[in-house]
Design a protein around this motif. Structure first.
Motif, PDB file in Angstrom:
ATOM      1  N   ASP A 176       0.811  -1.215   0.000  1.00  0.00           N
ATOM      2  CA  ASP A 176       0.000   0.000   0.000  1.00  0.00           C
ATOM      3  C   ASP A 176       0.847   1.268   0.000  1.00  0.00           C
ATOM      4  OD1 ASP A 176      -2.258  -1.518  -0.069  1.00  0.00           O
ATOM      5  OD2 ASP A 176      -2.672  -1.397   2.090  1.00  0.00           O
TER       6      ASP A 176
ATOM      7  N   LEU B 116       0.567   6.600  -7.024  1.00  0.00           N
ATOM      8  CA  LEU B 116      -0.548   7.480  -7.381  1.00  0.00           C
ATOM      9  C   LEU B 116      -0.106   8.941  -7.435  1.00  0.00           C
ATOM     10  CD1 LEU B 116      -3.503   5.902  -5.353  1.00  0.00           C
ATOM     11  CD2 LEU B 116      -3.061   5.733  -7.807  1.00  0.00           C
TER      12      LEU B 116
ATOM     13  N   ARG C 287      -7.367  -4.357  -8.336  1.00  0.00           N
ATOM     14  CA  ARG C 287      -7.772  -3.251  -7.459  1.00  0.00           C
ATOM     15  C   ARG C 287      -6.885  -2.030  -7.682  1.00  0.00           C
ATOM     16  NH1 ARG C 287      -5.615  -1.630  -2.850  1.00  0.00           N
ATOM     17  NH2 ARG C 287      -4.517  -3.597  -2.454  1.00  0.00           N
ATOM     18  N   GLN C 288      -5.579  -2.248  -7.773  1.00  0.00           N
ATOM     19  CA  GLN C 288      -4.662  -1.114  -7.911  1.00  0.00           C
ATOM     20  C   GLN C 288      -4.776  -0.468  -9.292  1.00  0.00           C
ATOM     21  OE1 GLN C 288      -0.949  -2.958  -6.704  1.00  0.00           O
ATOM     22  NE2 GLN C 288      -1.296  -2.409  -4.553  1.00  0.00           N
TER      23      GLN C 288
ATOM     24  N   GLU D 200      -7.935   1.625  -9.213  1.00  0.00           N
ATOM     25  CA  GLU D 200      -7.767   2.915  -8.519  1.00  0.00           C
ATOM     26  C   GLU D 200      -7.008   3.910  -9.404  1.00  0.00           C
ATOM     27  OE1 GLU D 200      -6.513   3.056  -4.449  1.00  0.00           O
ATOM     28  OE2 GLU D 200      -7.222   1.013  -4.088  1.00  0.00           O
TER      29      GLU D 200
ATOM     30  N   ASP E  45      -9.364   5.189 -11.954  1.00  0.00           N
ATOM     31  CA  ASP E  45     -10.293   6.183 -11.405  1.00  0.00           C
ATOM     32  C   ASP E  45      -9.624   7.553 -11.319  1.00  0.00           C
ATOM     33  OD1 ASP E  45     -12.230   4.252 -11.177  1.00  0.00           O
ATOM     34  OD2 ASP E  45     -11.818   3.844  -9.052  1.00  0.00           O
ATOM     35  N   ARG E  46      -8.369   7.589 -10.881  1.00  0.00           N
ATOM     36  CA  ARG E  46      -7.631   8.859 -10.847  1.00  0.00           C
ATOM     37  C   ARG E  46      -7.495   9.432 -12.262  1.00  0.00           C
ATOM     38  NH1 ARG E  46      -4.277  10.381  -6.460  1.00  0.00           N
ATOM     39  NH2 ARG E  46      -4.969   9.288  -4.583  1.00  0.00           N
TER      40      ARG E  46
ATOM     41  N   ARG F 157     -13.101  -1.112 -15.475  1.00  0.00           N
ATOM     42  CA  ARG F 157     -13.218   0.341 -15.558  1.00  0.00           C
ATOM     43  C   ARG F 157     -13.352   0.716 -17.042  1.00  0.00           C
ATOM     44  NH1 ARG F 157     -12.543  -0.806 -10.700  1.00  0.00           N
ATOM     45  NH2 ARG F 157     -11.961   0.727  -9.103  1.00  0.00           N
TER      46      ARG F 157
END
Length: 599
Positions: free
Chosen positions: A71, A78, A115-116, A119, A122-123, A157
């Motif tokens: 994480d 990110l 999952r990563q 994310e 999404d960004r 996505r």
């Protein structure tokens, strides 16, 4: 579909690359992050330049080491991504290449990877950016495009899809047919690269030895057909990491790259790039003529006469003369503005000369023009990338252009035919020459050979028609060695008799050391006829054999940058005497050194 190219394929700075890509006719480019970082111009200036030149910025790349991390590492990723999203906004592009993790990945779990990536997507969506996820062939946990698609499908996505790179798929031997199972709108980008068949680690293979389509061993035509069957409608782009291409002239390399896409589209029977289809391939049925151009050609007149060629006359309107031996026709052209004689043109016999020229032009070869007066046969031609001109004819030479030569005598002393034309190239032009011979001339590549020479390995790539009616070996010398001399090889029925008659006419042949003939005797023993061995030694003739037959050949001294090889094929021998090349190259080097010493 549109054509594109990654800036990493080319030499120079980013602005130079952009101008070269536009000049070559590409529709768009992929901007490599490293090229932008090194550029003096701002992203806004690069964006404006591309707009002025009519180029789309199709993709920004690469973004690395995202998925399969802890994480804390992902949080830093990110932050890094947000900075690059801003760069993309300034560039005006909405697609980023995300490579599968090769460095920081520690978790081989599809759920974590999905999952990563989700994310990150999404960004990106907040900036109007799409992500194309690519499975690198050396990825830590994701190295297969089918695994990449599985992760993308799980992340689910709308702005996340896959990038398909032919190198990463074909170098690992993955079955490309599964591409058709991916919905076309989820394939966000397609990159193409060819490569030679090499036994080495895939990372080094990828970083140093990729080639443009048509220059390697990959089935890119089949790959492209699978992509089209999937319903992909985005750009077809080239991403070629190659040490040579990143050192050569950027404009010439970009044109070379664009030609490779046209060739591939034609080979695949595709309309992927939307280009006008090129005329069909015209398979050569023979060599019409070979032209030697330059100054001081009187020495070549004497050489041909001593070989047994006949002088067939001078052209009625040009300072050009013709020598023949049967169907072997050599033109000496004093109009070619070079001080040293060189092999300046090749004429090929084809069913449809106009179609052959139009095909070559569609592949980016410029027309070659020579003055033609009323009543003279117009031979249409193009200039190959190195300037050697290629002419095509659909008419028998004796009934067309040969009638324009006057004042000559009868036929030569032997019935010859051009066996092959050997072309030497400097290291940076070799792959381009192979692509031109395959795409424009309709020749097929045989397995390449490395031949030991006095200044390193000489790579030889034979391009030929399936029947062997036209053969063009292409030689590449080491970078520190001079460009290999070119030559025309003429086949005869009885080389021993021809060599003896030529010697009586005063022909000097390339000196062959006695050690060579001692080795022949040791190698073949009593299976090599003693009288034949004596003739070979006396006349300076090389010898080879295989299970199908025998090969005899000798070489004349070079005149300028050209020499003649006389050959005899016995039985079904189909090679070129490669085993003799080290001895021949060493002898030619000694002869060149002796000439320079006398000069």
């Amino acid at each position: 579909m549109r054509t594109s190219i990654a800036t990493v394929c080319l030499s120079g700075g980013l602005v130079e690359k952009i101008h070269a890509c536009a000049s070559a006719g590409f529709d768009g480019i992929e901007i490599m992050d490293a090229d932008l970082v090194a550029a003096e111009e701002s992203p806004e200036e690069i964006r404006a330049l591309c707009a002025r030149l009519g180029l789309e910025i199709d993709m920004f790349q690469p973004f690395r080491d995202v998925e399969g991390v802890d994480d804390a590492t992902f949080a830093a990723t990110l932050e890094r991504a947000e900075a690059k999203f801003d760069v993309m906004r300034r560039l005006g592009t909405d697609l980023m290449l995300v490579c599968s993790n090769v460095a920081t990945a520690t978790i081989g779990d599809d759920a974590v990877a999905a999952r990563q990536l989700g994310e990150l997507a999404d960004r990106a969506a907040a900036h109007g950016i799409r992500l194309a996820y690519e499975a690198l062939a050396w990825g830590r946990f994701v190295s297969d495009y089918r695994d990449a698609w599985r992760v993308v499908r799980r992340a689910d996505r709308p702005n996340l899809g896959v990038c398909l790179d032919s190198f990463h798929i074909l170098s690992r031997g993955h079955d490309a047919r599964a591409i058709e199972e991916i919905p076309g709108d989820r394939i966000l980008f397609v990159q193409l690269a060819d490569a030679p068949a090499l036994q080495m680690d895939v990372l080094s293979w990828s970083r140093h030895h990729r080639l443009f389509p048509g220059e390697g061993s990959f089935d890119l035509a089949g790959f492209l057909r699978h992509v089209e069957a999937a319903g992909y409608a985005g750009p077809i782009s080239l991403e070629v990491f190659n040490d040579t291409f990143r050192q050569t002239d950027v404009v010439r390399t970009a044109a070379h790259a664009r030609r490779s896409l046209t060739w591939l589209e034609d080979r695949a029977g595709s309309t992927a790039t939307g280009a006008v289809p090129v005329p069909p391939q015209q398979l050569p049925t023979g060599t019409d003529f070979v032209e030697i151009g330059g100054a001081d050609l009187e020495r070549f007149d004497a050489l041909l006469e001593r070989c047994g060629f006949a002088f067939r006359g001078r052209h009625r309107s040009k300072p050009v003369r013709l020598w023949t031996a049967g169907d072997a026709r050599i033109i000496l052209n004093e109009q070619v503005r070079d001080e040293r004689p060189r092999l300046s043109a090749i004429g090929l016999e084809v069913p449809d000369a106009d179609a052959a020229v139009e095909r070559a032009q569609a592949l980016g070869a410029p027309r070659a023009y020579r003055r033609t007066y009323a009543g003279e046969q117009e031979l249409r031609a193009v200039a190959s990338p190195d300037g050697t001109e290629v002419y095509w004819s659909s008419h028998r030479a004796e009934e067309s252009w040969m009638t324009e030569f006057v004042g000559g005598g009868a036929e030569g002393s032997f019935a010859g035919v051009v066996d092959h034309v050997n072309l030497g190239f400097p290291w940076q032009e070799f792959d381009e020459a192979v692509l031109f011979a395959g795409s424009a001339l309709g020749l097929e590549a045989q397995a390449a050979e490395d031949v030991p020479g006095p200044m390193g390995l000489v790579r030889s790539q034979v391009m030929r028609t399936p029947s062997g009616d036209v053969r063009i070996p292409i030689n590449l010398a080491p970078p520190t060695a001079p460009t290999p001399q070119r030559h025309v090889a003429v086949h005869c029925g009885d080389l021993v008799a021809l060599a003896r008659a030529a010697r009586a006419r005063g022909l000097e042949t390339l000196p062959v050391p006695d050690n060579y003939y001692d080795d022949l005797a040791a190698r073949w023993g009593t299976s090599l006829d003693a009288d034949l061995l004596s003739d070979l030694r006396e006349l300076g003739i090389f010898y080879d054999r295989d299970a199908n037959g025998e090969f005899l050949h000798l070489y004349t001294p070079a005149v300028g940058d050209v020499f003649v090889e006389l050959v005899e094929r016995r039985g079904g021998y189909d090679g070129y005497g490669a085993v003799n090349a080290p001895v021949r190259l060493a002898a030619q080097r000694r002869a060149t050194a002796a000439t320079h010493a006398l000069g």
